[in-house]
Design a protein around this motif. Structure first.
Motif, PDB file in Angstrom:
ATOM      1  N   ARG A  85       0.834  -1.205   0.000  1.00  0.00           N
ATOM      2  CA  ARG A  85       0.000   0.000   0.000  1.00  0.00           C
ATOM      3  C   ARG A  85       0.869   1.256   0.000  1.00  0.00           C
ATOM      4  O   ARG A  85       0.621   2.197  -0.760  1.00  0.00           O
ATOM      5  CB  ARG A  85      -0.927   0.002   1.214  1.00  0.00           C
ATOM      6  CG  ARG A  85      -1.857   1.224   1.237  1.00  0.00           C
ATOM      7  CD  ARG A  85      -2.807   1.228   2.416  1.00  0.00           C
ATOM      8  NE  ARG A  85      -2.117   1.425   3.668  1.00  0.00           N
ATOM      9  CZ  ARG A  85      -1.933   0.489   4.594  1.00  0.00           C
ATOM     10  NH1 ARG A  85      -2.405  -0.732   4.430  1.00  0.00           N
ATOM     11  NH2 ARG A  85      -1.275   0.762   5.713  1.00  0.00           N
ATOM     12  N   ARG A  86       1.909   1.277   0.836  1.00  0.00           N
ATOM     13  CA  ARG A  86       2.798   2.445   0.887  1.00  0.00           C
ATOM     14  C   ARG A  86       3.511   2.645  -0.449  1.00  0.00           C
ATOM     15  O   ARG A  86       3.665   3.781  -0.910  1.00  0.00           O
ATOM     16  CB  ARG A  86       3.821   2.280   2.018  1.00  0.00           C
ATOM     17  CG  ARG A  86       3.237   2.487   3.408  1.00  0.00           C
ATOM     18  CD  ARG A  86       4.342   2.682   4.435  1.00  0.00           C
ATOM     19  NE  ARG A  86       5.211   1.515   4.524  1.00  0.00           N
ATOM     20  CZ  ARG A  86       5.011   0.493   5.348  1.00  0.00           C
ATOM     21  NH1 ARG A  86       3.951   0.487   6.140  1.00  0.00           N
ATOM     22  NH2 ARG A  86       5.851  -0.525   5.391  1.00  0.00           N
ATOM     23  N   ILE A  87       3.955   1.558  -1.051  1.00  0.00           N
ATOM     24  CA  ILE A  87       4.670   1.650  -2.332  1.00  0.00           C
ATOM     25  C   ILE A  87       3.758   2.241  -3.404  1.00  0.00           C
ATOM     26  O   ILE A  87       4.149   3.146  -4.152  1.00  0.00           O
ATOM     27  CB  ILE A  87       5.175   0.255  -2.767  1.00  0.00           C
ATOM     28  CG1 ILE A  87       6.299  -0.220  -1.839  1.00  0.00           C
ATOM     29  CG2 ILE A  87       5.676   0.291  -4.213  1.00  0.00           C
ATOM     30  CD1 ILE A  87       6.676  -1.683  -2.023  1.00  0.00           C
ATOM     31  N   VAL A  88       2.540   1.749  -3.477  1.00  0.00           N
ATOM     32  CA  VAL A  88       1.592   2.226  -4.492  1.00  0.00           C
ATOM     33  C   VAL A  88       1.225   3.683  -4.235  1.00  0.00           C
ATOM     34  O   VAL A  88       1.213   4.506  -5.159  1.00  0.00           O
ATOM     35  CB  VAL A  88       0.325   1.342  -4.504  1.00  0.00           C
ATOM     36  CG1 VAL A  88      -0.766   1.988  -5.362  1.00  0.00           C
ATOM     37  CG2 VAL A  88       0.659  -0.053  -5.030  1.00  0.00           C
ATOM     38  N   GLN A  89       0.929   4.022  -2.993  1.00  0.00           N
ATOM     39  CA  GLN A  89       0.532   5.392  -2.674  1.00  0.00           C
ATOM     40  C   GLN A  89       1.661   6.370  -2.955  1.00  0.00           C
ATOM     41  O   GLN A  89       1.434   7.466  -3.473  1.00  0.00           O
ATOM     42  CB  GLN A  89       0.089   5.480  -1.214  1.00  0.00           C
ATOM     43  CG  GLN A  89      -1.229   4.772  -0.947  1.00  0.00           C
ATOM     44  CD  GLN A  89      -1.619   4.759   0.517  1.00  0.00           C
ATOM     45  OE1 GLN A  89      -0.787   4.994   1.403  1.00  0.00           O
ATOM     46  NE2 GLN A  89      -2.891   4.467   0.801  1.00  0.00           N
ATOM     47  N   ARG A  90       2.877   5.987  -2.627  1.00  0.00           N
ATOM     48  CA  ARG A  90       4.023   6.856  -2.907  1.00  0.00           C
ATOM     49  C   ARG A  90       4.192   7.043  -4.408  1.00  0.00           C
ATOM     50  O   ARG A  90       4.447   8.154  -4.894  1.00  0.00           O
ATOM     51  CB  ARG A  90       5.299   6.252  -2.314  1.00  0.00           C
ATOM     52  CG  ARG A  90       6.530   7.076  -2.608  1.00  0.00           C
ATOM     53  CD  ARG A  90       7.825   6.343  -2.327  1.00  0.00           C
ATOM     54  NE  ARG A  90       8.932   7.116  -2.854  1.00  0.00           N
ATOM     55  CZ  ARG A  90       9.310   7.086  -4.122  1.00  0.00           C
ATOM     56  NH1 ARG A  90       8.662   6.352  -4.993  1.00  0.00           N
ATOM     57  NH2 ARG A  90      10.322   7.830  -4.537  1.00  0.00           N
ATOM     58  N   SER A  91       4.042   5.973  -5.164  1.00  0.00           N
ATOM     59  CA  SER A  91       4.187   6.057  -6.620  1.00  0.00           C
ATOM     60  C   SER A  91       3.137   6.988  -7.228  1.00  0.00           C
ATOM     61  O   SER A  91       3.436   7.808  -8.096  1.00  0.00           O
ATOM     62  CB  SER A  91       4.060   4.667  -7.242  1.00  0.00           C
ATOM     63  OG  SER A  91       4.118   4.741  -8.648  1.00  0.00           O
ATOM     64  N   LEU A  92       1.908   6.897  -6.746  1.00  0.00           N
ATOM     65  CA  LEU A  92       0.831   7.738  -7.269  1.00  0.00           C
ATOM     66  C   LEU A  92       1.048   9.207  -6.912  1.00  0.00           C
ATOM     67  O   LEU A  92       0.663  10.104  -7.665  1.00  0.00           O
ATOM     68  CB  LEU A  92      -0.515   7.257  -6.718  1.00  0.00           C
ATOM     69  CG  LEU A  92      -0.972   5.878  -7.206  1.00  0.00           C
ATOM     70  CD1 LEU A  92      -2.243   5.454  -6.479  1.00  0.00           C
ATOM     71  CD2 LEU A  92      -1.196   5.875  -8.707  1.00  0.00           C
ATOM     72  N   GLN A  93       1.670   9.450  -5.753  1.00  0.00           N
ATOM     73  CA  GLN A  93       1.912  10.838  -5.324  1.00  0.00           C
ATOM     74  C   GLN A  93       3.027  11.505  -6.103  1.00  0.00           C
ATOM     75  O   GLN A  93       3.051  12.720  -6.234  1.00  0.00           O
ATOM     76  CB  GLN A  93       2.245  10.864  -3.827  1.00  0.00           C
ATOM     77  CG  GLN A  93       1.058  10.540  -2.938  1.00  0.00           C
ATOM     78  CD  GLN A  93       1.458  10.369  -1.479  1.00  0.00           C
ATOM     79  OE1 GLN A  93       2.642  10.358  -1.158  1.00  0.00           O
ATOM     80  NE2 GLN A  93       0.488  10.248  -0.605  1.00  0.00           N
ATOM     81  N   THR A  94       3.975  10.723  -6.606  1.00  0.00           N
ATOM     82  CA  THR A  94       5.136  11.294  -7.291  1.00  0.00           C
ATOM     83  C   THR A  94       4.962  11.353  -8.798  1.00  0.00           C
ATOM     84  O   THR A  94       5.815  11.903  -9.499  1.00  0.00           O
ATOM     85  CB  THR A  94       6.400  10.475  -6.980  1.00  0.00           C
ATOM     86  OG1 THR A  94       6.167   9.087  -7.310  1.00  0.00           O
ATOM     87  CG2 THR A  94       6.773  10.589  -5.535  1.00  0.00           C
TER      88      THR A  94
END
Length: 235
Positions: free
Chosen positions: A225-234
């Motif tokens: 979840r953290r990996i996906v959310q970080r990717s979407l934010q950047t």
């Protein structure tokens, strides 16, 4: 809570200090805060019953061991002394909860720079306004730091000890990042599965079935979840 002159002179207090580095590199050390508190104690003829601190901890974090040791140490009728109110807390609700805890246990909280707590309606309002301002400042600092880090990482700069998922440290220049093809493939798979409506645990299961390798022993739902959310934010 008002005290008479005799009680004031015999006041028993415990010092609490907190230090959290800022992106600018400017912050007030626990030693400096403690020295200011000790000067205040000596000037007012108080007695110091101990000093506790938390270093590298946010003022919004309620789980600070030094803070709770200090709160437990203050005797009834005494004072928890801080250098400034924002050293106690940078969160409005936490600040209010700590003052309520102090009142319930028979002591007060006072700041060298901001003065004693006034339990009147006006005093409560002023305290809450100051706490809200400290909370806003904390969130502003976090937002600026986050934006800067994401911008630098997107430009390939290394911002922490470990490279974010999907990247690895450039062997030719350890200050830079380069894409890790295997992790980028796994990241693309995560994003696709999430866009199709799969839950985090299902994504973990499918990642393993598809042969994508995690950094650790196995895929973990919270990490994905953290990996996906970080990717979407950047992006």
């Amino acid at each position: 809570m008002r005290v008479g002159l005799a009680e004031h002179l015999a006041m028993k207090c415990v010092i609490y200090t907190r230090y959290s580095p800022r992106p600018s590199g400017e912050s007030e050390s626990c030693n400096m805060q403690r020295e200011e508190c000790l000067k205040f104690i000596a000037k007012n003829g108080w007695s110091c019953y101990g000093s506790f601190s938390d270093e590298n901890m946010s003022g919004s974090d309620p789980e600070r061991p030094g803070l709770w040791r200090a709160m437990d140490r203050v005797p009834r009728g005494g004072v928890l002394l801080v250098w400034k109110n924002d050293r106690l807390a940078r969160d409005l609700y936490l600040n209010e909860a700590l003052h309520r805890h102090a009142k319930k246990n028979g002591f007060t909280i006072q700041a060298v720079r901001d003065g004693p707590v006034d339990d009147s309606a006006e005093g409560n309002l002023i305290r809450q306004v100051l706490a809200a301002a400290a909370e806003y400042e904390r969130r502003l600092i976090q937002a600026r730091t986050s934006v800067a880090m994401k911008r630098h990482q997107k430009n390939g700069r290394r911002m922490s000890r470990f490279a974010p998922f999907g990247y690895k440290v450039n062997p030719k220049d350890e200050t830079l990042l380069v894409e890790d093809k295997l992790e980028q493939d796994a990241l693309a798979y995560m994003l696709e599965m999430r866009s199709l409506g799969y839950g985090w645990q299902n994504i973990c299961t499918n990642l393993a079935l598809a042969g994508h390798k995690p950094r650790g022993k196995s895929w973990d739902a919270s990490s994905v979840r953290r990996i996906v959310q970080r990717s979407l934010q950047t992006t």
